[in-house]
Design a protein around this motif. Structure first.
Motif, PDB file in Angstrom:
ATOM      1  N   ARG A   1      15.986   9.231 -11.619  1.00  0.00           N
ATOM      2  CA  ARG A   1      15.455  10.574 -11.733  1.00  0.00           C
ATOM      3  C   ARG A   1      14.039  10.579 -12.296  1.00  0.00           C
ATOM      4  NH1 ARG A   1      17.994  12.447  -8.406  1.00  0.00           N
ATOM      5  NH2 ARG A   1      19.797  13.787  -8.592  1.00  0.00           N
ATOM      6  N   VAL A   2      13.799   9.770 -13.317  1.00  0.00           N
ATOM      7  CA  VAL A   2      12.496   9.798 -13.971  1.00  0.00           C
ATOM      8  C   VAL A   2      11.556   8.756 -13.382  1.00  0.00           C
ATOM      9  CG1 VAL A   2      13.405  10.730 -16.114  1.00  0.00           C
ATOM     10  CG2 VAL A   2      13.325   8.256 -15.786  1.00  0.00           C
ATOM     11  N   ASP A   3      11.932   8.185 -12.247  1.00  0.00           N
ATOM     12  CA  ASP A   3      11.128   7.133 -11.650  1.00  0.00           C
ATOM     13  C   ASP A   3      10.107   7.771 -10.706  1.00  0.00           C
ATOM     14  OD1 ASP A   3      11.628   4.323  -9.499  1.00  0.00           O
ATOM     15  OD2 ASP A   3      10.598   4.389 -11.419  1.00  0.00           O
ATOM     16  N   THR A   4       8.980   8.148 -11.271  1.00  0.00           N
ATOM     17  CA  THR A   4       7.974   8.879 -10.524  1.00  0.00           C
ATOM     18  C   THR A   4       7.418   8.061  -9.373  1.00  0.00           C
ATOM     19  OG1 THR A   4       7.350  10.059 -12.530  1.00  0.00           O
ATOM     20  CG2 THR A   4       5.751  10.063 -10.732  1.00  0.00           C
ATOM     21  N   GLN A   5       7.281   8.712  -8.238  1.00  0.00           N
ATOM     22  CA  GLN A   5       6.660   8.084  -7.083  1.00  0.00           C
ATOM     23  C   GLN A   5       5.166   8.371  -7.111  1.00  0.00           C
ATOM     24  OE1 GLN A   5       8.658   8.794  -3.306  1.00  0.00           O
ATOM     25  NE2 GLN A   5      10.659   8.834  -4.300  1.00  0.00           N
ATOM     26  N   TYR A   6       4.377   7.293  -7.045  1.00  0.00           N
ATOM     27  CA  TYR A   6       2.920   7.389  -7.043  1.00  0.00           C
ATOM     28  C   TYR A   6       2.429   7.138  -5.626  1.00  0.00           C
ATOM     29  CZ  TYR A   6       3.418   7.041 -12.102  1.00  0.00           C
ATOM     30  OH  TYR A   6       3.772   7.268 -13.408  1.00  0.00           O
ATOM     31  N   PHE A   7       1.676   8.078  -5.125  1.00  0.00           N
ATOM     32  CA  PHE A   7       1.248   8.020  -3.735  1.00  0.00           C
ATOM     33  C   PHE A   7      -0.152   7.430  -3.585  1.00  0.00           C
ATOM     34  CE2 PHE A   7       4.345  10.283  -1.124  1.00  0.00           C
ATOM     35  CZ  PHE A   7       5.157  10.844  -2.098  1.00  0.00           C
ATOM     36  N   GLY A   8      -0.349   6.755  -2.469  1.00  0.00           N
ATOM     37  CA  GLY A   8      -1.676   6.333  -2.062  1.00  0.00           C
ATOM     38  C   GLY A   8      -2.380   7.454  -1.317  1.00  0.00           C
ATOM     39  N   PRO A   9      -3.645   7.229  -0.931  1.00  0.00           N
ATOM     40  CA  PRO A   9      -4.419   8.282  -0.263  1.00  0.00           C
ATOM     41  C   PRO A   9      -4.033   8.485   1.193  1.00  0.00           C
ATOM     42  CG  PRO A   9      -5.728   6.304  -0.471  1.00  0.00           C
ATOM     43  CD  PRO A   9      -4.445   6.042  -1.201  1.00  0.00           C
ATOM     44  N   GLY A  10      -3.265   7.549   1.753  1.00  0.00           N
ATOM     45  CA  GLY A  10      -2.817   7.719   3.124  1.00  0.00           C
ATOM     46  C   GLY A  10      -3.722   7.052   4.148  1.00  0.00           C
ATOM     47  N   THR A  11      -3.158   6.803   5.310  1.00  0.00           N
ATOM     48  CA  THR A  11      -3.912   6.361   6.487  1.00  0.00           C
ATOM     49  C   THR A  11      -3.781   7.447   7.542  1.00  0.00           C
ATOM     50  OG1 THR A  11      -3.595   3.983   6.141  1.00  0.00           O
ATOM     51  CG2 THR A  11      -4.048   4.718   8.395  1.00  0.00           C
ATOM     52  N   ARG A  12      -4.923   7.958   7.983  1.00  0.00           N
ATOM     53  CA  ARG A  12      -4.899   8.970   9.051  1.00  0.00           C
ATOM     54  C   ARG A  12      -4.909   8.258  10.383  1.00  0.00           C
ATOM     55  NH1 ARG A  12      -5.650  14.240   9.377  1.00  0.00           N
ATOM     56  NH2 ARG A  12      -6.300  14.357   7.192  1.00  0.00           N
ATOM     57  N   LEU A  13      -3.817   8.364  11.119  1.00  0.00           N
ATOM     58  CA  LEU A  13      -3.696   7.741  12.435  1.00  0.00           C
ATOM     59  C   LEU A  13      -3.909   8.788  13.512  1.00  0.00           C
ATOM     60  CD1 LEU A  13      -2.920   5.320  14.251  1.00  0.00           C
ATOM     61  CD2 LEU A  13      -0.539   6.123  14.096  1.00  0.00           C
ATOM     62  N   THR A  14      -4.820   8.486  14.417  1.00  0.00           N
ATOM     63  CA  THR A  14      -5.072   9.353  15.569  1.00  0.00           C
ATOM     64  C   THR A  14      -4.833   8.549  16.836  1.00  0.00           C
ATOM     65  OG1 THR A  14      -6.763  10.574  14.342  1.00  0.00           O
ATOM     66  CG2 THR A  14      -6.747  10.824  16.735  1.00  0.00           C
ATOM     67  N   VAL A  15      -3.928   9.049  17.659  1.00  0.00           N
ATOM     68  CA  VAL A  15      -3.618   8.390  18.927  1.00  0.00           C
ATOM     69  C   VAL A  15      -4.198   9.235  20.060  1.00  0.00           C
ATOM     70  CG1 VAL A  15      -1.818   7.496  20.429  1.00  0.00           C
ATOM     71  CG2 VAL A  15      -1.493   7.461  17.937  1.00  0.00           C
ATOM     72  N   LEU A  16      -5.144   8.666  20.779  1.00  0.00           N
ATOM     73  CA  LEU A  16      -5.837   9.411  21.851  1.00  0.00           C
ATOM     74  C   LEU A  16      -5.085   9.316  23.173  1.00  0.00           C
ATOM     75  CD1 LEU A  16      -9.491   8.323  21.032  1.00  0.00           C
ATOM     76  CD2 LEU A  16      -8.289  10.407  20.309  1.00  0.00           C
TER      77      LEU A  16
ATOM     78  N   SER B   1       0.412  10.744  15.860  1.00  0.00           N
ATOM     79  CA  SER B   1      -0.767  11.100  15.080  1.00  0.00           C
ATOM     80  C   SER B   1      -0.346  11.871  13.834  1.00  0.00           C
ATOM     81  CB  SER B   1      -1.729  11.956  15.914  1.00  0.00           C
ATOM     82  OG  SER B   1      -2.207  11.231  17.023  1.00  0.00           O
ATOM     83  N   ALA B   2      -0.756  11.376  12.676  1.00  0.00           N
ATOM     84  CA  ALA B   2      -0.349  11.953  11.392  1.00  0.00           C
ATOM     85  C   ALA B   2      -1.039  11.167  10.284  1.00  0.00           C
ATOM     86  CB  ALA B   2       1.168  11.865  11.217  1.00  0.00           C
ATOM     87  N   VAL B   3      -0.840  11.629   9.053  1.00  0.00           N
ATOM     88  CA  VAL B   3      -1.249  10.836   7.887  1.00  0.00           C
ATOM     89  C   VAL B   3      -0.011  10.091   7.396  1.00  0.00           C
ATOM     90  CG1 VAL B   3      -2.121  10.884   5.528  1.00  0.00           C
ATOM     91  CG2 VAL B   3      -3.091  12.433   7.240  1.00  0.00           C
ATOM     92  N   TYR B   4      -0.133   8.793   7.285  1.00  0.00           N
ATOM     93  CA  TYR B   4       0.978   7.962   6.816  1.00  0.00           C
ATOM     94  C   TYR B   4       0.725   7.633   5.349  1.00  0.00           C
ATOM     95  CZ  TYR B   4       2.597   7.767  11.564  1.00  0.00           C
ATOM     96  OH  TYR B   4       3.078   8.127  12.796  1.00  0.00           O
ATOM     97  N   LEU B   5       1.644   8.097   4.515  1.00  0.00           N
ATOM     98  CA  LEU B   5       1.526   7.951   3.068  1.00  0.00           C
ATOM     99  C   LEU B   5       2.474   6.871   2.566  1.00  0.00           C
ATOM    100  CD1 LEU B   5       1.596  11.749   2.217  1.00  0.00           C
ATOM    101  CD2 LEU B   5      -0.356  10.269   1.810  1.00  0.00           C
ATOM    102  N   CYS B   6       1.971   6.097   1.648  1.00  0.00           N
ATOM    103  CA  CYS B   6       2.795   5.095   0.983  1.00  0.00           C
ATOM    104  C   CYS B   6       2.895   5.479  -0.488  1.00  0.00           C
ATOM    105  CB  CYS B   6       2.134   3.719   1.119  1.00  0.00           C
ATOM    106  SG  CYS B   6       2.982   2.390   0.248  1.00  0.00           S
ATOM    107  N   ALA B   7       4.033   5.234  -1.088  1.00  0.00           N
ATOM    108  CA  ALA B   7       4.228   5.490  -2.510  1.00  0.00           C
ATOM    109  C   ALA B   7       4.971   4.313  -3.123  1.00  0.00           C
ATOM    110  CB  ALA B   7       5.016   6.779  -2.736  1.00  0.00           C
TER     111      ALA B   7
END
Lengths: 113, 116
Positions: free
Chosen positions: B101-116, B87-93
């Motif tokens: 060095r100057v290659d900026t990583q742009y992130f998405g909003p993430g997927t919040r995974l919850t494992v019950l 369970s965590a937020v999985y981020l993609c960039a």
């Protein structure tokens, strides 16, 4: 083992004053440092960076200072604005694998009007 | 232009199930990264793709985790036999070239995974 440490979980400042966010690192191989800003429900957004060959980098209201001997960097925001309220992450990487960012835990900045 | 998008935004699953998380990078970006952010922590690197190939998968926690990027654009992170600790937020960039060095990583909003 945290290689990038942000020891203040939160910081509160008044609008118009200076915000100073601190970051320490332990890995001496790190030679490039970045600050990311994150709003709730959004991904981190790149803010400013600094190479280890410099000790200061400035971009508008944001300035990052690097003290290599102390393995410490700080982000200064002047003047602080309510829209700056967010979580700020310090990150670092090294020349050998400079695509891999190592992040701190973040500091929640709240700028009060 | 469009940024990095991730679907679903939220995923709730039961322990032991299989999940797939999707990432659509910025068009033209050759490099793609997956990170995982657990509660109270900063993002932690999982895997880096340069084009279609995984250039570095050293951050994947174990062999239940796998990621693909078959056409060098969209990527899918696959988790088998999910555990509550996943369970965590999985981020993609994504970034234009990767490894610079100057290659900026742009992130998405993430997927919040919850494992019950």
């Amino acid at each position: 083992d945290q290689q990038v440490k942000q020891n203040s979980p939160s910081l509160s400042v008044q609008e118009g004053r200076i915000s100073i966010l601190n970051c320490d690192y332990t890995n001496s191989m790190f030679d490039y440092f970045l600050w990311y800003k994150k709003y709730p429900a959004e991904g981190p957004t790149f803010l400013i960076s600094i190479s280890s060959i410099k000790d200061k980098n400035e971009d508008g209201r944001f300035t990052v200072f690097l003290n290599k001997s102390a393995k410490h960097l700080s982000l200064h925001i002047v003047p602080s604005q309510p829209g700056d309220s967010a979580v700020y992450f310090c990150a670092a990487n090294s020349g050998g694998s400079n695509y891999k960012l190592t992040f701190g835990k973040g500091t929640l900045l709240t700028v009060n009007p | 232009g469009a940024g990095v998008s991730q679907t679903p935004s939220n995923k709730v699953t039961e322990k032991g199930k299989y999940v797939e998380l999707r990432c659509d990078p910025i068009s033209g970006h050759t490099a793609l990264y997956w990170y995982r952010q657990s509660l109270g922590q900063g993002p932690e690197f999982l895997i880096y793709f340069q084009g279609t190939g995984a250039a570095d998968d050293s951050g994947l926690p174990n062999d239940r985790f796998f990621a693909v990027r078959p056409e060098g654009s969209v990527s899918t992170l696959k988790i088998q036999r999910t555990e509550r600790g996943d369970s965590a937020v999985y981020l993609c960039a994504s970034s234009l070239m990767g490894g610079g060095r100057v290659d900026t990583q742009y992130f998405g909003p993430g997927t919040r995974l919850t494992v019950l």
